[in-house]
Design an enzyme around this catalytic site. Structure first.
Site, mmCIF file in Angstrom:
data_model
loop_
_atom_site.group_PDB
_atom_site.id
_atom_site.type_symbol
_atom_site.label_atom_id
_atom_site.label_comp_id
_atom_site.label_asym_id
_atom_site.label_seq_id
_atom_site.Cartn_x
_atom_site.Cartn_y
_atom_site.Cartn_z
ATOM 1 N N ARG A 137 -5.280 -2.352 8.509
ATOM 2 C CA ARG A 137 -6.340 -3.211 8.195
ATOM 3 C C ARG A 137 -5.957 -4.461 7.230
ATOM 4 O O ARG A 137 -5.143 -4.209 6.514
ATOM 5 C CB ARG A 137 -7.684 -2.498 7.842
ATOM 6 C CG ARG A 137 -7.286 -1.523 6.797
ATOM 7 C CD ARG A 137 -8.326 -0.732 6.177
ATOM 8 N NE ARG A 137 -7.897 0.324 5.084
ATOM 9 C CZ ARG A 137 -7.843 1.703 5.539
ATOM 10 N NH1 ARG A 137 -8.174 2.140 6.667
ATOM 11 N NH2 ARG A 137 -7.429 2.321 4.565
ATOM 12 N N LEU A 138 -6.917 -5.154 7.342
ATOM 13 C CA LEU A 138 -6.666 -6.465 6.455
ATOM 14 C C LEU A 138 -7.040 -6.330 4.942
ATOM 15 O O LEU A 138 -6.949 -6.936 3.808
ATOM 16 C CB LEU A 138 -7.098 -7.641 6.794
ATOM 17 C CG LEU A 138 -6.328 -8.154 8.261
ATOM 18 C CD1 LEU A 138 -7.104 -9.262 8.871
ATOM 19 C CD2 LEU A 138 -5.161 -8.512 7.917
ATOM 20 N N ASP A 153 0.719 -1.281 -0.135
ATOM 21 C CA ASP A 153 -0.220 -0.160 -0.222
ATOM 22 C C ASP A 153 0.998 1.237 -0.137
ATOM 23 O O ASP A 153 1.963 1.394 0.406
ATOM 24 C CB ASP A 153 -1.008 0.019 1.241
ATOM 25 C CG ASP A 153 -2.001 1.055 1.149
ATOM 26 O OD1 ASP A 153 -2.136 1.469 0.100
ATOM 27 O OD2 ASP A 153 -2.616 1.342 2.105
ATOM 28 N N ASN A 188 -10.639 -2.979 -6.133
ATOM 29 C CA ASN A 188 -10.195 -2.067 -6.596
ATOM 30 C C ASN A 188 -10.498 -1.604 -8.140
ATOM 31 O O ASN A 188 -10.306 -0.889 -8.748
ATOM 32 C CB ASN A 188 -8.672 -2.318 -7.119
ATOM 33 C CG ASN A 188 -7.736 -2.290 -5.672
ATOM 34 O OD1 ASN A 188 -6.674 -3.141 -5.322
ATOM 35 N ND2 ASN A 188 -8.246 -1.314 -4.712
ATOM 36 N N HIS A 241 2.600 3.462 -9.221
ATOM 37 C CA HIS A 241 2.368 2.054 -9.385
ATOM 38 C C HIS A 241 3.710 1.428 -10.417
ATOM 39 O O HIS A 241 4.060 0.305 -10.034
ATOM 40 C CB HIS A 241 1.118 1.862 -10.205
ATOM 41 C CG HIS A 241 -0.371 2.273 -9.251
ATOM 42 N ND1 HIS A 241 -0.507 1.785 -8.262
ATOM 43 C CD2 HIS A 241 -1.251 2.877 -9.774
ATOM 44 C CE1 HIS A 241 -1.648 2.299 -7.781
ATOM 45 N NE2 HIS A 241 -2.037 2.970 -8.632
HETATM 46 C C1 FPP Z 1 -1.975 0.302 -3.176
HETATM 47 O O1 FPP Z 1 -1.509 1.668 -3.234
HETATM 48 C C2 FPP Z 1 -1.519 -0.432 -4.326
HETATM 49 C C3 FPP Z 1 -2.181 -1.019 -5.385
HETATM 50 C C4 FPP Z 1 -3.870 -1.055 -5.225
HETATM 51 C C5 FPP Z 1 -1.698 -1.591 -6.465
HETATM 52 C C6 FPP Z 1 -0.609 -2.343 -6.252
HETATM 53 C C7 FPP Z 1 0.488 -2.574 -7.279
HETATM 54 C C8 FPP Z 1 1.775 -2.481 -7.319
HETATM 55 C C9 FPP Z 1 2.553 -2.673 -6.374
HETATM 56 C C10 FPP Z 1 2.593 -2.390 -8.606
HETATM 57 C C11 FPP Z 1 2.489 -3.281 -9.561
HETATM 58 C C12 FPP Z 1 2.357 -4.786 -9.028
HETATM 59 C C13 FPP Z 1 2.829 -5.922 -9.787
HETATM 60 C C14 FPP Z 1 2.841 -7.182 -9.085
HETATM 61 C C15 FPP Z 1 3.591 -5.976 -11.090
HETATM 62 P P1 FPP Z 1 -2.463 2.520 -3.578
HETATM 63 O O2 FPP Z 1 -2.705 2.967 -4.718
HETATM 64 O O3 FPP Z 1 -3.813 2.584 -2.883
HETATM 65 O O4 FPP Z 1 -1.779 3.802 -2.506
HETATM 66 P P2 FPP Z 1 -2.462 4.927 -1.683
HETATM 67 O O5 FPP Z 1 -3.144 4.202 -0.643
HETATM 68 O O6 FPP Z 1 -1.398 5.661 -1.394
HETATM 69 O O7 FPP Z 1 -3.456 5.626 -2.337
#
Ligand code: FPP
Length: 248
Positions: A189-190, A21, A69, A38
């Protein structure tokens, strides 16, 4: 990737799961668009898989995209799906080289044909690898998996529930309990991740945003895990009665 150096006793038996996250906030802090976060998050994912292998972990499960998501803006969802495809294409050879069996857990019916094919190709290519299991959760919801598993279980009650759950989320075999759950980004949180498997997981939270997560953080989490006493509902060894005089 260098060879494994299992500096943690029993590392090969450990299942570590990570809620990655903080990509969006990391990007915002740099004045960049969320997608840049990302992209940096994907780089952190690569580094963490390498670290997990070096440290000799048995299984690493990464939460890449939750079923909730899908509610994000379309361009962000599209960019994430593109990243997953690129990741599978670029990492499969490295996984084979390093003995990592890659699988994707979650629903498949809402993914594009292209991504589904990329998943199947990566899974087939790495199926014979046995040094570490890497599971990436995409369109994953623990509650949805449990509900699907319950329906399978009702049809075939002789099947162990863990196996039904594994089938429900496209895991190869029965799901394995999580030993250590890491969440970056400061939230505690989970978020519908591995709810069944985390029944006795040790939880470790860090303020670090996912793109900044590195090997020293993983080592810190494992070091803290080693210090925890896992009782699984039993009393502490220090408090257990001793000298039972030959009784039960
Ligand atoms: C949460 O951060 C992250 C995600 C919903 C996407 C996870 C993706 C990656 C780590 C990159 C690609 C993964 C792979 C396997 C290639 P957020 O966007 O919710 O961050 P925020 O809470 O700061 O908005």
């Amino acid at each position: 990737m260098s060879h494994a150096r299992p500096s943690f006793p029993g590392a090969a038996a450990l299942h570590v799961a990570v809620i990655m996250d903080g990509n969006g906030r990391w990007a915002a802090a740099h004045g960049w668009p969320r997608n840049a976060g990302h992209v940096a998050g994907a780089a952190a994912t690569r580094r963490t898989v390498e670290s997990a292998r070096r440290l000799g972990l048995g299984t690493l499960t990464l939460y890449a995209f939750s079923s909730d998501n899908w509610q994000r803006p379309d361009p962000e969802v599209a960019a994430l799906m593109r990243l997953f495809r690129e990741y599978l294409a670029s990492e499969t050879a490295r996984c084979i080289e390093n003995g990592i069996r890659l699988s994707v857990i979650g629903r498949r019916d809402r993914l594009t044909v292209g991504l589904r094919e990329a998943i199947e190709t990566a899974e087939a290519a790495t199926a014979g690898c046995a040094a570490m299991r890497l599971r990436v959760a995409v369109d994953y919801s623990a509650r949805d998996s449990i509900a699907r598993a319950a329906r399978l279980f009702a049809q075939e009650p002789a099947t162990p529930f863990e196996r039904a759950l594994g089938e429900a989320c496209h895991d190869g075999g029965p799901v394995a309990p999580v030993d250590l759950l890491i969440r970056t980004g400061g939230e505690r949180r989970l978020s519908d991740f591995l709810l069944w498997e985390c029944a006795y997981a040790e939880l470790w939270f860090t303020e670090q945003m996912w793109p900044d997560f590195g090997e020293t953080d993983l080592e810190a989490a494992l070091a803290e895990f080693e210090r925890r006493e896992r009782r699984f509902g039993r009393v502490s060894e220090a408090q257990a009665p001793t000298g039972t005089g030959g009784g039960a």
